[in-house]
Design an enzyme around this catalytic site. Structure first.
Site, PDB file in Angstrom:
ATOM      1  N   ASP A 259       0.868  -1.181   0.000  1.00 14.03           N
ATOM      2  CA  ASP A 259       0.000   0.000   0.000  1.00 14.03           C
ATOM      3  C   ASP A 259       0.905   1.231   0.000  1.00 14.03           C
ATOM      4  O   ASP A 259       2.008   1.176  -0.527  1.00 14.03           O
ATOM      5  CB  ASP A 259      -0.950  -0.039   1.206  1.00 14.03           C
ATOM      6  CG  ASP A 259      -2.271   0.659   0.936  1.00 14.03           C
ATOM      7  OD1 ASP A 259      -2.250   1.886   0.734  1.00 14.03           O
ATOM      8  OD2 ASP A 259      -3.318  -0.005   0.917  1.00 14.03           O
ATOM      9  N   HIS A 285       2.133   2.195  -3.082  1.00 17.20           N
ATOM     10  CA  HIS A 285       1.283   3.244  -3.639  1.00 17.20           C
ATOM     11  C   HIS A 285       1.931   4.621  -3.547  1.00 17.20           C
ATOM     12  O   HIS A 285       1.249   5.636  -3.607  1.00 17.20           O
ATOM     13  CB  HIS A 285      -0.082   3.245  -2.951  1.00 17.20           C
ATOM     14  CG  HIS A 285      -0.869   2.004  -3.198  1.00 17.20           C
ATOM     15  ND1 HIS A 285      -2.107   1.777  -2.640  1.00 17.20           N
ATOM     16  CD2 HIS A 285      -0.604   0.903  -3.950  1.00 17.20           C
ATOM     17  CE1 HIS A 285      -2.559   0.600  -3.026  1.00 17.20           C
ATOM     18  NE2 HIS A 285      -1.658   0.050  -3.817  1.00 17.20           N
TER      19      HIS A 285
END
Length: 454
Positions: A259, A285
């Site tokens: 993430d 991310h």
């Protein structure tokens, strides 16, 4: 000629004044404190884990007792003992001024027993709709000067099946899609922990966020490594400073996760005075702000960063249910390659749930300087509305190849000044473009991209 040189010098000085570190502290490389006690390992790693027969041989009590009796300015050291090189623990709490030192060669494993983490009977290791049903592996609350250091590894074992259950922590996270909440632990949560330090430690495979830091003044991350899979490890953020925190430095670190590599979460109290410098990101991310920005995010400086193959590169995300003002943010000397979304300023972030609300996001006074992008992808500057816009200055922002790039501009005001920019930023909805895009010669990124140190 002298006049031209003087003007050029003024430009450099002006940029230097905004690019300097925004952590107001003078941050130097941390020093490992002397040991108050050394604990030796009783367990042995086997193919990266421990034997099933050892799963109940917890070290929790002896580690916690050592922490409780250690004086300020000292460390509890976890050390190998011959072939024995592993510790196994449930939740621990750090104390005022005490460091947990995980020595080289040691793996500190998190227990797979959800009952050890539960905040109420049966609250951990399930999927429901709300709340935080699990304690973190390590809590740092209402203390000052604590730390986690050493060249060892803390393994949250997110991909290992829970005791007496045919499911892993990460599989619970997948089961929670789209509207549930996985009740799983985080490796580290620090709250009201001023002058907290992470130094040289490796964190891996957290069931959820690896590091959360809230309501603190003074957080130093130096030489941290975070390692979790790109896929199948949902919500495994790297480092998340947020909610009333200030004076933060994250430097000389390597982050690869499932993430956000870093997510600055400007919820209640906001985040200010933060420096992110000399780091390398891989899977994940990207370098994110949000999605919580309702408390405000400002005085952020990101410099000397490589992002190699992330899902997102430079990213600011929020929506009307949790938006606020993000401003005075500078990104400088950034190399991004092979990202589907190398630059994303998004005010309609959908993964946070509802998009509706009265907390409207605005991003302004954002500077991107000396940014080099390769490998294609989508570049987005998308404001929320005519009155809640994205405002960014681009200075020497260059695509370094002829890969396929697409663009999205909405309610955006983009200024090109003073260096070259070769992005195709024409058009867009309710958007303005000031300055003239030009060709330029980008600095090399060859030395920026280095392998993740395993």
């Amino acid at each position: 000629m002298q006049r031209i040189f003087s003007l050029f010098g003024i430009v450099l000085l002006t940029f230097a004044s905004v690019a300097i570190a925004q952590d107001t502290r003078t941050v130097v490389e941390p020093a490992i404190p002397p040991a108050c006690i050394t604990l030796h390992a009783h367990l042995i790693t086997n193919s990266g884990t421990i034997a099933s027969a050892d799963e109940l041989k917890l070290d929790t009590d002896r580690i916690q007792q050592a922490i409780d009796h250690c004086g300020k300015g000292h460390a509890v050291t976890l050390r190998v003992d011959g072939t024995r090189n592993a510790f196994l623990s449930g939740p621990l709490q750090l104390r005022d001024g005490v460091t947990l030192l995980v020595d080289k060669g040691v793996t500190f494993f998190a227990s797979r027993d959800p009952a050890l983490y539960q905040t109420a009977p049966g609250s951990c290791g399930i999927v429901n709709q709300s709340g935080h049903g699990c304690k973190p592996l390590i809590s740092v609350q209402n203390v000052s000067g604590a730390g986690i250091m050493g060249d060892g590894v803390i393994d949250g074992r997110g991909g290992a099946k829970l005791l007496n259950k045919d499911v892993t922590w990460w599989q619970l996270a997948e089961q929670a899609r789209p509207n549930g909440r996985q009740q799983v632990p985080r490796i580290l949560v620090a709250d009201h922990a001023d002058n907290f330090t992470l130094y040289r430690i490796t964190l891996k495979n957290s069931p959820n966020f690896h590091v959360v830091y809230n309501n603190g003044n003074g957080f130093t991350v130096w030489g941290l490594k975070i390692d979790a899979p790109r896929r199948g490890a949902r919500n495994t953020d790297g480092v998340d400073p947020g909610n009333g925190s200030k004076n933060i430095t994250i430097t000389h670190s390597f982050i690869s996760t499932g993430d956000d590599d870093i997510a600055i979460k400007g919820g209640t109290g906001g985040v200010t005075n933060m420096t992110v410098s000399h780091n390398h990101f891989y899977a994940g991310h990207g370098m994110s702000i949000g999605s919580e920005t309702n408390g405000g995010v400002n005085k952020i400086r990101v410099t000397d960063l490589s992002l190699d193959g992330p899902d997102n590169g430079i990213r600011i995300k929020s929506n009307a249910s949790r938006g606020g003002l993000v401003h005075d943010v500078v990104y400088d000397d950034i190399c991004i390659r092979n990202s589907p979304n190398p630059i994303t300023f998004d005010t309609g972030y959908t993964a946070a749930g509802t998009l509706q609300g009265n907390s409207l996001p605005t991003y302004r006074d954002i500077t991107l300087h000396n940014i080099r992008i390769s490998g294609g992808g989508k570049i987005s500057f998308n404001g929320y509305s005519q009155d809640h816009r994205v405002g960014a200055t681009l200075d020497n922002v260059l695509l370094t190849d002829k890969a396929n790039y697409t663009y999205s501009l909405r309610h955006a005001d983009i200024t090109i000044d003073p260096g070259p920019v070769n992005l195709n930023l024409t058009g867009g909805t309710d958007s303005t473009l000031s300055g003239i895009a030009a060709k330029g010669s980008p600095a090399s990124c060859t030395d920026k991209f280095v392998p993740f140190p395993r």
